[in-house]
Design a protein around this motif. Sequence first.
Motif, PDB file in Angstrom:
ATOM      1  N   ASN A 218       0.877  -1.173   0.000  1.00 20.37           N
ATOM      2  CA  ASN A 218       0.000   0.000   0.000  1.00 20.37           C
ATOM      3  C   ASN A 218       0.912   1.219   0.000  1.00 20.37           C
ATOM      4  O   ASN A 218       1.720   1.336   0.914  1.00 20.37           O
ATOM      5  CB  ASN A 218      -0.868  -0.023   1.262  1.00 20.37           C
TER       6      ASN A 218
ATOM      7  N   TYR B 217      -3.668  -6.950   2.426  1.00 22.37           N
ATOM      8  CA  TYR B 217      -4.451  -7.084   1.187  1.00 22.37           C
ATOM      9  C   TYR B 217      -4.299  -8.455   0.542  1.00 22.37           C
ATOM     10  O   TYR B 217      -4.621  -8.631  -0.630  1.00 22.37           O
ATOM     11  CB  TYR B 217      -4.031  -5.985   0.189  1.00 22.37           C
TER      12      TYR B 217
ATOM     13  N   LYS C 102      -9.906  -5.187   5.960  1.00 27.19           N
ATOM     14  CA  LYS C 102     -10.039  -4.886   4.541  1.00 27.19           C
ATOM     15  C   LYS C 102     -11.012  -5.868   3.888  1.00 27.19           C
ATOM     16  O   LYS C 102     -12.191  -5.579   3.787  1.00 27.19           O
ATOM     17  CB  LYS C 102      -8.655  -4.893   3.881  1.00 27.19           C
TER      18      LYS C 102
ATOM     19  N   ARG D 226     -11.719  -3.840  -9.869  1.00 28.14           N
ATOM     20  CA  ARG D 226     -10.388  -3.212  -9.886  1.00 28.14           C
ATOM     21  C   ARG D 226      -9.959  -2.956 -11.330  1.00 28.14           C
ATOM     22  O   ARG D 226      -9.424  -1.899 -11.652  1.00 28.14           O
ATOM     23  CB  ARG D 226      -9.404  -4.148  -9.175  1.00 28.14           C
TER      24      ARG D 226
ATOM     25  N   ASN E 223      -7.023  -3.693  -3.044  1.00 27.68           N
ATOM     26  CA  ASN E 223      -8.392  -3.271  -3.375  1.00 27.68           C
ATOM     27  C   ASN E 223      -8.407  -1.775  -3.691  1.00 27.68           C
ATOM     28  O   ASN E 223      -9.272  -1.034  -3.261  1.00 27.68           O
ATOM     29  CB  ASN E 223      -9.358  -3.594  -2.225  1.00 27.68           C
ATOM     30  N   PHE E 224      -7.409  -1.375  -4.487  1.00 28.91           N
ATOM     31  CA  PHE E 224      -7.271   0.038  -4.842  1.00 28.91           C
ATOM     32  C   PHE E 224      -6.461   0.129  -6.128  1.00 28.91           C
ATOM     33  O   PHE E 224      -5.833  -0.857  -6.550  1.00 28.91           O
ATOM     34  CB  PHE E 224      -6.566   0.809  -3.712  1.00 28.91           C
TER      35      PHE E 224
ATOM     36  N   THR F 177      -9.760   3.735  -3.949  1.00 31.02           N
ATOM     37  CA  THR F 177     -10.219   2.449  -3.431  1.00 31.02           C
ATOM     38  C   THR F 177     -11.277   1.862  -4.358  1.00 31.02           C
ATOM     39  O   THR F 177     -12.123   2.598  -4.891  1.00 31.02           O
ATOM     40  CB  THR F 177     -10.826   2.634  -2.027  1.00 31.02           C
TER      41      THR F 177
END
Length: 379
Positions: A163, A193, A220, A282, A304-305, A343
């Motif tokens: 991240n 993640y 998450k 995504r 998830n981004f 996100t």
Amino acid sequence: MNDFPAGLVRDDLRDFTGYASARTSGPTDDAPRIWLNANESGTPSLVDPQGAVRRYPDPQPPDLVAALAAHYGVDAGRVVVGRGSDEAIELLVRSLCRPGADAVVVCSPTFGMYGVSARLHGVPVLDVPQRDTGTGFVTDPGAVARAALGSGARVVFLASPGNPTGAVVPLADLARLAAALSDQAVLVVDEAYQEFTEGPSATTLLAEHPTLVVLRTLSKAHALAAARVGVALAHPGLATVLRRVQAPYPVPVPVTRLALAALAPDAVRGTGHRVAQVRRDRERLADTLAADPRIRGVYRGQGNFVLARCTDADGVLADLRASGVVVRDLRHMVGLDDAVRVTVGAPEEVAAVGTALGTRLRGTGEPGPAPMTAPGTRT
Ligand SMILES: *Cc1c(COP(=O)(O)O)cnc(C)c1O
């Protein structure tokens, strides 16, 4: 099992037993009937007529520890439950680094809490930046090992998937790095993640590498961010040290209930469905962002981004904001001075990003795509 090298624990904490709470120091022989050792209320509150929360909780509720161990495929002795993985990060720094002396190593751009915990503990942070390939980020395990060994660092933090990069560090690199550092530093692999990737978890390396720690969280993929449940999965010897360093009663009873419910088969299946949806969305979100001419690069990571570099971040942020969409402005981060992180929200939220950017493109007559999907027409 190989021993955890005791020399990696702060020498002034090696025989530290921590706070002896009423729960940790209570009798273990035949169950007493009357507990008057913790100054709890003898009768329940009006708001808790069954008395479910009248007494202090077990510091590490055995049923929750067992459920987490089963879920992550490790022995219960390896599990330390805490107030999110944030607390696990804190415990690792506090247990392993002498204040003002031992360093931690991070690989920017990365999660801010490693640096925050180190700073609050008074230990230096060494940065071994990831290499930006334009479409992804790569961690150099050799450079990390040299920096850690050369500086006498005690902890190396790697997030995988990272991240805000979404980059995965190959398991073989993690194994080699853990082995290279094993006399001197603990390798912490933060898998906040992991559910969003296809690849195997570093938990599969734990048995081989006593100085490897894996962090997981219910915040998450499991959708329980406000419950604050995360774990360190570590060698049982290190896990014992972490529990002793932990502030008392880390897991409130209502949180234990919620977490246990989230780990029951039906809920885990539901999480699997949500994760699959996020993986599909995504790609949709990355396509939407890539189609905006003000966005010059999109990193299709494994979280998830989506991370995106802009030629006009102010414009992108303003258009999103005008539609009520807030994303993370990362321009303050080293090496990301043109970047935003978006996100992968609910399907209609992903669609809203397309609408916000697409509307502007149509409105100004600039060439650009129609929104990927209008609200309500999820595919
Ligand atoms: C979100 C995040 C966490 C957060 O964890 P909590 O369990 O909510 O404390 C940890 N690590 C990384 C890399 C994250 O992005």
